[in-house]
Enzyme design. Structure first.
Site, short mmCIF file in Angstrom:
data_model
loop_
_atom_site.label_atom_id
_atom_site.label_comp_id
_atom_site.label_asym_id
_atom_site.label_seq_id
_atom_site.Cartn_x
_atom_site.Cartn_y
_atom_site.Cartn_z
N CYS A 99 0.86 -1.18 0.00
CA CYS A 99 0.00 0.00 0.00
C CYS A 99 0.90 1.23 0.00
CB CYS A 99 -0.88 0.06 1.25
SG CYS A 99 -1.31 -1.52 1.96
N GLU A 162 -7.34 9.22 1.60
CA GLU A 162 -6.87 8.84 0.28
C GLU A 162 -8.01 8.48 -0.67
OE1 GLU A 162 -2.73 6.55 1.48
OE2 GLU A 162 -4.54 5.34 1.23
#
Length: 250
Positions: A99, A162
């Site tokens: 990630c 995000e």
């Protein structure tokens, strides 16, 4: 003109000291993330430190990210990592394979057509974090599935806000973890991951739990059902499931 969120971020930035954190991880905070609006339109760039401070997140600062999932072709097992204790955000938590963020520092990672920028970033970070050679993660073999918009604190100081691109890839890979990034790693089946989620002694990143809750197990089941002539799972068989909306999650 800078947005109110970015003006507030710049005003607060100088007051946060990174000297008590791991120096390698602190240096990575200089990398520049791509700022976006809620429709994922790029609106600027700012360093990773600024993007991940909760005071700025609470003022609306939002950036682009990706979550990569590497599956072993022969048995469809998913490669997980446990984040290193040195990580500034979400240390020691289990999560999907990798990630991270496409960076404004690299022109190729700003390319939006066919999600090219996040694909390039995924290949780069799989090598950085897990030592997987980029030759084993060709950019054109990542299967994009959707984007999620989420907000999650790590603690009072740090967090994530995000628009996160979800990418699957089915490849046999060589793993040589960077121990400053990855504390542990392992391949798991669907059933093994479900059992891990039920273990109160294990902690998981919030984005991984969101993706698992809403999407992962259904996609994984579809992946296992459709195999090539050699019996291998192939990420591209999920192409019909692509949802190009930005899905806001809580």
């Amino acid at each position: 003109m800078a947005s109110p969120a970015l003006r507030a971020a710049n005003a607060y930035l100088a007051s946060v000291d990174l000297s008590n954190y791991d120096p390698t991880q602190s240096k990575l905070m200089d990398e520049r993330c791509i700022l976006v609006d809620e429709q994922d339109n790029a609106i600027g760039a700012v360093d990773k430190k600024t993007c991940h401070l909760m005071v700025n997140i609470n003022n609306g600062l939002l950036h682009r990210a990706f979550s990569a999932f590497v599956f072993r072709p022969s048995d469809g097992r998913l490669l997980l990592q446990q984040r290193a204790s040195e990580k500034i955000t979400f240390p020691d938590m289990w999560t999907n394979t990798c990630c991270s963020h496409p960076l404004d520092d690299f022109d190729a990672e700003k390319e939006e057509k066919a999600q090219l920028g996040v694909r390039v970033a995924a290949s780069r970070k799989l090598e950085h974090e897990l030592g997987i050679p980029q030759s084993q993660t060709p950019v054109d073999q990542f299967q994009y599935l959707t984007r999620i918009h989420y907000l999650a604190p790590s603690n009072e100081t740090w967090g994530e806000h995000e628009i996160d691109y979800i990418l699957f890839i089915t490849k046999d890979v060589t793993v040589n973890p960077n121990l400053n990034e990855v504390r542990d790693h392992k391949y798991v089946s669907k059933e093994e991951l479900q059992a891990m989620f039920e273990d109160p002694n294990l902690k998981f990143t919030p984005w991984f739990k969101l993706i698992a809750r809403e999407f992962l197990f259904g996609w994984w089941e579809q992946l296992l059902k459709h195999r090539d002539a050699n019996g291998n799972v192939v990420a591209s068989t999920l192409g019909h499931l692509v949802d190009d909306r930005v899905i806001k999650m809580a």
